[in-house]
Design an enzyme around this catalytic site. Sequence first.
Site, mmCIF file in Angstrom:
data_model
loop_
_atom_site.group_PDB
_atom_site.id
_atom_site.type_symbol
_atom_site.label_atom_id
_atom_site.label_comp_id
_atom_site.label_asym_id
_atom_site.label_seq_id
_atom_site.Cartn_x
_atom_site.Cartn_y
_atom_site.Cartn_z
ATOM 1 C CG ASP A 13 -0.885 -4.851 -0.196
ATOM 2 O OD1 ASP A 13 -0.931 -3.504 -0.118
ATOM 3 O OD2 ASP A 13 -0.460 -5.022 -1.328
ATOM 4 C CD GLU A 170 -6.772 0.776 -3.462
ATOM 5 O OE1 GLU A 170 -6.208 0.094 -4.414
ATOM 6 O OE2 GLU A 170 -5.777 1.663 -3.004
#
Length: 501
Positions: A13, A170
């Site tokens: 991420d 997301e």
Amino acid sequence: MPSNPVLPGFHPDPSICRVDETFYLTTSSFECFPGLPIYRSETLVDWEPIGHALTRESQLDTRDARVSGGIFAPTLRHHHGTFYLTSTNTSGGGHFVVTADDPTGEWSDPVSVDAPGIDPDLFWDGDTAYYTYFTTDDDRRIEQAEIDLETGDLGQQRTVWTGHEDPHAEAPHLYERDGTYYLVVAEGGTHTGHSVMVGRGDDPTGPFEPHPENPILTHRDDFYRDVHAAGHADLVTDADGNWWLVCLGIRPRGGFPGWHHLGRETFLAPVSWKDGWPAVEGREIPPEVDRSALPGDTDPAGAGSDPVEHTDTDFSEGRSHEWFYRRTPDGDRYAFTDDGLVLRGGPESLDEPGTTFLARRQTNFDCRIRADLAFDPGPGEEAGLALVMDEQHHYEVGVRRGDGADESVAVARVTIGDATDVLAREPVGESVALGVDATAETDEFLVDGAVVAEARPKYLATEVAGGFTGVVVGPYAVAESGPAEATPARVERFRYEPVDR
């Protein structure tokens, strides 16, 4: 040429920003402490760890965090001389924002943001700051609101994206280019269907028109690629105005469908623009990055040892930035001295949260790991070197009391789910060299230079263990009596180095 990944091992991420000619990057840290590692680079490929944003218990306490809980996907930004970092503590507290004038120094205590979901983003349009995030309730969507960064208060919340192909969208990030606003999101889940989608609009609040050639990056169409699960992207420009993308991906081993144990890693790709839309050539991560296109000086002749992939320490200068704990630690169990790292074990074994265990990421399939240990264990005591995915999936070679009153033995042990097996026992003295020689297919355990056992790293992989992290390595200690009565275990030297095969 520099190869991908640019940050190997457990670095999922990624989020990136630039200040002048220097880039800064952070990644998710989950249950680890300190949280949110910070890296710095002038080239986008040579990353130096410079600290963590969450270093104090007032900022983060992961003692009770579940495996792969804690700190989820962050966004790192720089605005008007201040660094801003927003993320989500999924084990308590939810969204938050921390700030710093200098990313190598102390960051502020968290300012809480009352919003649902995960994966928050910060974006400024003039003096207005926007907070965008993914909701995780039954009606999944990307929401956004204006935010007061002093208080964390949000204005009216609105839906700005319900998914191009998948409502499970997301990792939103907002950008502006030539008066047009771009929303970049991840769809398709976090594994083999992972994809990067883009929308654009005339206002940061939307509406956002989907890119006609979405996704702009994905590896979902070819499971025989070397890299799977490409997605969760963040964009940045260099000082010359060139655009780049960082994202996560995994490198499976063992053939199709394969397994991965190093975790989700950080990759780099150049971004071009066509008809007002961002594009990634071939919609894929390049195996290597063209050195001539990179910013800064990427001459390998001038580069030193990569601190991400090399460690050789006697711990006399304390805990350097590549080291961390798997939970918020009891600081009294760790002493960094001129004679080495002194560990005092507690009653928690590697099967439990709270183990006395100092870790760094395994960043290479092929690597050599060594720990020189001085330890005379008493009953119920053990110390050694461990490879850990989580409390139910770990391998270790450790020293404990043997059957004889004055005998110490080194034990190679594997724990896979509910099964634990001792693979070897070797008598040792008070000083012993413990090691692991790792390849993509085999972990060999060494005692004083001799291989005593081996196991397959496959059983430390995400496909077996689950979760969002990767294998970490380092010294540990256990003492049933507790740290106050524990025999000190001294790690005199620790080495981690890649091996070319």
